[in-house]
Motif scaffolding. Structure first.
Motif, PDB file in Angstrom:
ATOM      1  N   GLY A  88       0.801  -1.221   0.000  1.00  0.00           N
ATOM      2  CA  GLY A  88       0.000   0.000   0.000  1.00  0.00           C
ATOM      3  C   GLY A  88       0.829   1.263   0.000  1.00  0.00           C
ATOM      4  O   GLY A  88       0.296   2.360  -0.200  1.00  0.00           O
ATOM      5  N   SER A  89       2.144   1.123   0.212  1.00  0.00           N
ATOM      6  CA  SER A  89       3.030   2.279   0.112  1.00  0.00           C
ATOM      7  C   SER A  89       3.152   2.700  -1.339  1.00  0.00           C
ATOM      8  O   SER A  89       2.905   1.908  -2.256  1.00  0.00           O
ATOM      9  N   HIS A  90       3.540   3.946  -1.551  1.00  0.00           N
ATOM     10  CA  HIS A  90       3.663   4.480  -2.904  1.00  0.00           C
ATOM     11  C   HIS A  90       5.039   5.100  -3.101  1.00  0.00           C
ATOM     12  O   HIS A  90       5.580   5.730  -2.182  1.00  0.00           O
ATOM     13  N   LEU A  91       5.587   4.932  -4.300  1.00  0.00           N
ATOM     14  CA  LEU A  91       6.822   5.589  -4.705  1.00  0.00           C
ATOM     15  C   LEU A  91       6.495   6.720  -5.666  1.00  0.00           C
ATOM     16  O   LEU A  91       5.844   6.502  -6.695  1.00  0.00           O
ATOM     17  N   VAL A  92       6.926   7.931  -5.321  1.00  0.00           N
ATOM     18  CA  VAL A  92       6.828   9.094  -6.214  1.00  0.00           C
ATOM     19  C   VAL A  92       8.239   9.441  -6.644  1.00  0.00           C
ATOM     20  O   VAL A  92       9.119   9.647  -5.801  1.00  0.00           O
ATOM     21  N   LEU A  93       8.457   9.495  -7.963  1.00  0.00           N
ATOM     22  CA  LEU A  93       9.809   9.702  -8.453  1.00  0.00           C
ATOM     23  C   LEU A  93       9.793  10.597  -9.680  1.00  0.00           C
ATOM     24  O   LEU A  93       8.950  10.448 -10.560  1.00  0.00           O
ATOM     25  N   SER A  94      10.733  11.544  -9.727  1.00  0.00           N
ATOM     26  CA  SER A  94      10.971  12.337 -10.935  1.00  0.00           C
ATOM     27  C   SER A  94      12.460  12.347 -11.201  1.00  0.00           C
ATOM     28  O   SER A  94      13.278  12.174 -10.274  1.00  0.00           O
ATOM     29  N   HIS A  95      12.820  12.565 -12.490  1.00  0.00           N
ATOM     30  CA  HIS A  95      14.221  12.396 -12.870  1.00  0.00           C
ATOM     31  C   HIS A  95      14.479  13.127 -14.181  1.00  0.00           C
ATOM     32  O   HIS A  95      13.684  13.033 -15.112  1.00  0.00           O
ATOM     33  N   PRO A  96      15.605  13.858 -14.287  1.00  0.00           N
ATOM     34  CA  PRO A  96      15.945  14.498 -15.562  1.00  0.00           C
ATOM     35  C   PRO A  96      16.071  13.472 -16.689  1.00  0.00           C
ATOM     36  O   PRO A  96      16.601  12.369 -16.490  1.00  0.00           O
ATOM     37  N   ALA A  97      15.594  13.851 -17.862  1.00  0.00           N
ATOM     38  CA  ALA A  97      15.569  12.956 -19.023  1.00  0.00           C
ATOM     39  C   ALA A  97      16.780  13.181 -19.911  1.00  0.00           C
ATOM     40  O   ALA A  97      17.190  14.322 -20.144  1.00  0.00           O
ATOM     41  N   SER A  98      17.334  12.086 -20.435  1.00  0.00           N
ATOM     42  CA  SER A  98      18.405  12.195 -21.422  1.00  0.00           C
ATOM     43  C   SER A  98      17.872  11.990 -22.834  1.00  0.00           C
ATOM     44  O   SER A  98      18.644  12.084 -23.799  1.00  0.00           O
ATOM     45  N   ASP A  99      16.584  11.703 -22.960  1.00  0.00           N
ATOM     46  CA  ASP A  99      16.000  11.423 -24.271  1.00  0.00           C
ATOM     47  C   ASP A  99      14.874  12.399 -24.627  1.00  0.00           C
ATOM     48  O   ASP A  99      14.040  12.116 -25.467  1.00  0.00           O
ATOM     49  N   ILE A 100      14.847  13.546 -23.974  1.00  0.00           N
ATOM     50  CA  ILE A 100      14.002  14.674 -24.378  1.00  0.00           C
ATOM     51  C   ILE A 100      14.940  15.864 -24.532  1.00  0.00           C
ATOM     52  O   ILE A 100      15.608  16.255 -23.577  1.00  0.00           O
ATOM     53  N   GLY A 101      15.012  16.422 -25.729  1.00  0.00           N
ATOM     54  CA  GLY A 101      15.968  17.512 -25.955  1.00  0.00           C
ATOM     55  C   GLY A 101      17.370  17.084 -25.584  1.00  0.00           C
ATOM     56  O   GLY A 101      18.077  17.792 -24.849  1.00  0.00           O
ATOM     57  N   ALA A 102      17.791  15.920 -26.096  1.00  0.00           N
ATOM     58  CA  ALA A 102      19.016  15.269 -25.628  1.00  0.00           C
ATOM     59  C   ALA A 102      20.245  16.175 -25.702  1.00  0.00           C
ATOM     60  O   ALA A 102      21.041  16.221 -24.752  1.00  0.00           O
ATOM     61  N   ASP A 103      20.414  16.876 -26.796  1.00  0.00           N
ATOM     62  CA  ASP A 103      21.614  17.706 -26.948  1.00  0.00           C
ATOM     63  C   ASP A 103      21.646  18.836 -25.926  1.00  0.00           C
ATOM     64  O   ASP A 103      22.682  19.117 -25.309  1.00  0.00           O
ATOM     65  N   GLU A 104      20.496  19.489 -25.751  1.00  0.00           N
ATOM     66  CA  GLU A 104      20.423  20.598 -24.795  1.00  0.00           C
ATOM     67  C   GLU A 104      20.626  20.103 -23.364  1.00  0.00           C
ATOM     68  O   GLU A 104      21.322  20.747 -22.563  1.00  0.00           O
ATOM     69  N   VAL A 105      20.016  18.961 -23.039  1.00  0.00           N
ATOM     70  CA  VAL A 105      20.173  18.409 -21.687  1.00  0.00           C
ATOM     71  C   VAL A 105      21.630  18.050 -21.433  1.00  0.00           C
ATOM     72  O   VAL A 105      22.190  18.365 -20.368  1.00  0.00           O
ATOM     73  N   ALA A 106      22.276  17.394 -22.387  1.00  0.00           N
ATOM     74  CA  ALA A 106      23.674  17.006 -22.218  1.00  0.00           C
ATOM     75  C   ALA A 106      24.563  18.227 -22.005  1.00  0.00           C
ATOM     76  O   ALA A 106      25.450  18.222 -21.138  1.00  0.00           O
ATOM     77  N   GLU A 107      24.333  19.289 -22.768  1.00  0.00           N
ATOM     78  CA  GLU A 107      25.153  20.486 -22.622  1.00  0.00           C
ATOM     79  C   GLU A 107      24.894  21.179 -21.286  1.00  0.00           C
ATOM     80  O   GLU A 107      25.840  21.639 -20.620  1.00  0.00           O
ATOM     81  N   SER A 108      23.626  21.259 -20.878  1.00  0.00           N
ATOM     82  CA  SER A 108      23.338  21.916 -19.598  1.00  0.00           C
ATOM     83  C   SER A 108      23.918  21.115 -18.440  1.00  0.00           C
ATOM     84  O   SER A 108      24.426  21.695 -17.470  1.00  0.00           O
ATOM     85  N   MET A 109      23.885  19.791 -18.534  1.00  0.00           N
ATOM     86  CA  MET A 109      24.481  18.961 -17.484  1.00  0.00           C
ATOM     87  C   MET A 109      25.997  19.149 -17.456  1.00  0.00           C
ATOM     88  O   MET A 109      26.610  19.193 -16.385  1.00  0.00           O
ATOM     89  N   ARG A 110      26.625  19.264 -18.623  1.00  0.00           N
ATOM     90  CA  ARG A 110      28.064  19.490 -18.668  1.00  0.00           C
ATOM     91  C   ARG A 110      28.420  20.812 -17.978  1.00  0.00           C
ATOM     92  O   ARG A 110      29.342  20.862 -17.143  1.00  0.00           O
ATOM     93  N   VAL A 111      27.680  21.859 -18.313  1.00  0.00           N
ATOM     94  CA  VAL A 111      27.920  23.165 -17.706  1.00  0.00           C
ATOM     95  C   VAL A 111      27.694  23.104 -16.197  1.00  0.00           C
ATOM     96  O   VAL A 111      28.509  23.615 -15.404  1.00  0.00           O
ATOM     97  N   TYR A 112      26.600  22.480 -15.802  1.00  0.00           N
ATOM     98  CA  TYR A 112      26.285  22.369 -14.374  1.00  0.00           C
ATOM     99  C   TYR A 112      27.368  21.578 -13.637  1.00  0.00           C
ATOM    100  O   TYR A 112      27.865  21.995 -12.584  1.00  0.00           O
ATOM    101  N   ASN A 113      27.744  20.417 -14.191  1.00  0.00           N
ATOM    102  CA  ASN A 113      28.699  19.545 -13.503  1.00  0.00           C
ATOM    103  C   ASN A 113      30.081  20.185 -13.386  1.00  0.00           C
ATOM    104  O   ASN A 113      30.810  19.914 -12.432  1.00  0.00           O
TER     105      ASN A 113
END
Length: 267
Positions: A183-208
């Motif tokens: 009866g417990s529930h898991l709520v989870l969200s996570h950055p996607a690598s397969d939506i706007g992949a190029d932009e996400v990869a670049e923003s992660m590089r800058v952030y990291n």
């Protein structure tokens, strides 16, 4: 919370909690955090809408759990700096007797934790300073507030991207779920690598480049995010872009939000 210690942080190095605060339009950050936030947003203009969609997703899921699902206990891991509509505020607005335990290992969050402890007289809130990877300690401390014989809402909202594959993020989620009853529930969200992949990869590089000292972020595909729900019954509409998870009539519907989210129920 026990004896308070002064927070230890370097204001010249970007910090995940403070960068997130900058994206949300908060005030608890420094120039290094603002710079990292702005540069990541330039690389990926979808990041600020995604962060705000993530906050809205948290609110909708907590309202669902406290309302329709009847959950009265929440374990929120990776709390972040308090903002509007924290988990206990949303849950206790629906069910005043809700109990909420927050977990974070960032000293900057500890400095603001008192804001997370102001709940309703009927309910209870607590804050644990611990690393999500130390599952046994998290569960032992949370048991002082939560009854693990009753269903719990496990909130892993925008946190598992900071757990690299080498540290076993799937095993971590499974160990937490294993400790919770049916009866417990898991709520989870996570950055996607397969939506706007190029932009996400670049923003992660800058952030990291600017915040890796506090843990590099790793986006994941929808299929890899779906794996975190193994052992649960995934609720409709499944793992979807955040604005598509049961939006209300007044929720903003932005396209190409680079984050996946879902809710699963432990049978």
């Amino acid at each position: 919370m026990g004896a308070e210690r002064p927070p230890e942080f370097d204001s010249g190095v970007a910090h995940p909690a403070r960068v997130y605060d900058a994206w949300l339009g908060g005030t608890h950050h420094f120039p290094a955090d603002q710079e990292a936030a702005e540069l990541a947003a330039v690389a990926n203009p979808g990041i600020v809408p995604a962060v705000r969609a993530n906050r809205a997703f948290l609110g909708r899921t907590v309202r669902y759990l406290a309302g329709e699902a009847g959950i009265r206990q929440f374990l929120d891991i990776g709390t972040g700096i308090p903002a509007a509509d924290n988990t206990h505020e949303v849950a206790q607005s629906v069910a005043p007797d809700s109990r909420v335990v927050y977990v974070d290992n960032d000293r900057i969050v500890l400095a603001h934790a008192r804001a997370l402890l102001e709940g309703t007289p009927e309910g209870r809130t607590d804050y644990i300073e611990a690393d999500a990877r130390d599952v046994e300690s998290v569960l032992a401390e949370a048991a002082h507030t939560l009854d693990f014989s009753r269903p719990v809402g496990l909130m892993l909202v925008a946190i598992l991207q900071y757990i690299p594959d080498a540290d076993g993020p799937y095993g971590l989620a499974a160990r937490l779920l294993d400790a919770l009853p049916s009866g417990s529930h898991l709520v989870l969200s996570h950055p996607a690598s397969d939506i706007g992949a190029d932009e996400v990869a670049e923003s992660m590089r800058v952030y990291n480049e600017r915040a890796a000292a506090h843990g590099a972020a790793t986006p994941r595909t929808r299929d890899r995010v779906r794996r975190f729900f193994d052992g649960t019954d995934l609720l409709a509409p499944g793992v979807v872009a955040l604005p598509d998870w049961r939006p209300g009539p007044h929720d903003a519907r932005a396209a190409n939000i680079p984050m996946w989210g879902g809710v699963g129920r432990k049978p």
